[in-house]
Design a protein around this motif. Structure first.
Motif, short mmCIF file in Angstrom:
data_model
loop_
_atom_site.label_atom_id
_atom_site.label_comp_id
_atom_site.label_asym_id
_atom_site.label_seq_id
_atom_site.Cartn_x
_atom_site.Cartn_y
_atom_site.Cartn_z
N LEU A 132 0.83 -1.21 0.00
CA LEU A 132 0.00 0.00 0.00
C LEU A 132 0.87 1.26 0.00
O LEU A 132 1.97 1.26 0.54
N GLN A 136 -1.99 5.48 2.88
CA GLN A 136 -3.03 4.47 3.13
C GLN A 136 -2.58 3.51 4.22
O GLN A 136 -3.38 3.13 5.09
N ARG A 137 -1.34 3.13 4.21
CA ARG A 137 -0.82 2.23 5.24
C ARG A 137 -0.89 2.90 6.61
O ARG A 137 -1.28 2.28 7.59
N GLN A 167 -9.15 7.18 2.18
CA GLN A 167 -7.89 6.43 2.17
C GLN A 167 -8.09 5.04 2.76
O GLN A 167 -7.55 4.06 2.25
N ALA A 171 -7.62 1.60 0.69
CA ALA A 171 -6.63 0.65 1.21
C ALA A 171 -7.27 -0.71 1.48
O ALA A 171 -6.70 -1.75 1.14
N LYS A 174 -7.88 -2.53 -1.75
CA LYS A 174 -6.64 -3.11 -2.27
C LYS A 174 -6.23 -4.35 -1.48
O LYS A 174 -5.79 -5.34 -2.06
#
Length: 187
Positions: A132, A136-137, A167, A171, A174
């Protein structure tokens, strides 16, 4: 005071030498107390942000050095020090990530040091999290690892609550896609 790195080596922690000469001894003691109380959580946060315990410890050390030199000023401004340090860590990590993305041409290949593998390297969730983008992380780490509310994340990262939501949504999408592909390849 020493920071115990993930590899077990002791490194000098930020202390009285980092705080400027004009700062009072009281500010130094306050900063040392803050570091002592916050260090384990900051190291975990740094590890989760960077994906590596060593890079995480370096990130914590770098940010604490900068914060230590401004400690008295920050305390006069009535800043939440933990939120300030976390935001500084996220910003420093994003900046470092952007710098590393640039191509660097070298005459010869550098020799690679052999590092012991991280115990989480083979975990699919950890691998997906490492893929990521840093912002986002950081949002996911603060939300699910540190159990922050959206408002706390927004304040920590200096972004709006709407940005936190978008975000986090991107995230998680994903992560789901990445983990479903891993799950599908196991069958």
């Amino acid at each position: 005071m020493f920071i115990q790195s993930p590899g077990g080596e002791a490194a000098p922690a930020v202390g009285a030498t980092v705080v400027g000469r004009s700062e009072t001894g009281e500010a130094t003691v306050e900063f040392e107390d803050f570091v002592r109380a916050s260090l384990p959580g900051l190291l975990r946060y740094g590890h989760a942000l960077t994906g590596s315990p060593h890079d995480g410890a370096d990130l914590v050390q770098t940010v604490l050095e900068k914060v230590g030199s401004r400690w008295a000023k920050l305390m006069r401004q009535d800043v939440d020090p933990l939120a300030y340090v976390r935001r500084s860590m996220a910003n420093a990590h994003v900046s470092r990530w952007r710098r590393r993305r640039r191509e660097v041409l070298v005459d010869e290949f550098p020799e690679r040091a052999v590092m012991p593998p991280d115990r989480l390297d083979g975990e699919p969730v950890w691998q997906a999290l490492a893929q990521l983008p840093p912002r986002q992380r950081a949002v996911l780490v603060l939300r699910y690892y540190e159990d922050f509310s959206e408002a706390q994340i927004a304040a920590t990262l200096g972004i709006s609550a709407g940005t936190v939501k978008s975000q986090a949504s991107k995230a998680l999408a994903k992560l789901r896609a990445s983990l479903s592909s891993v799950e599908g390849s196991d069958r």
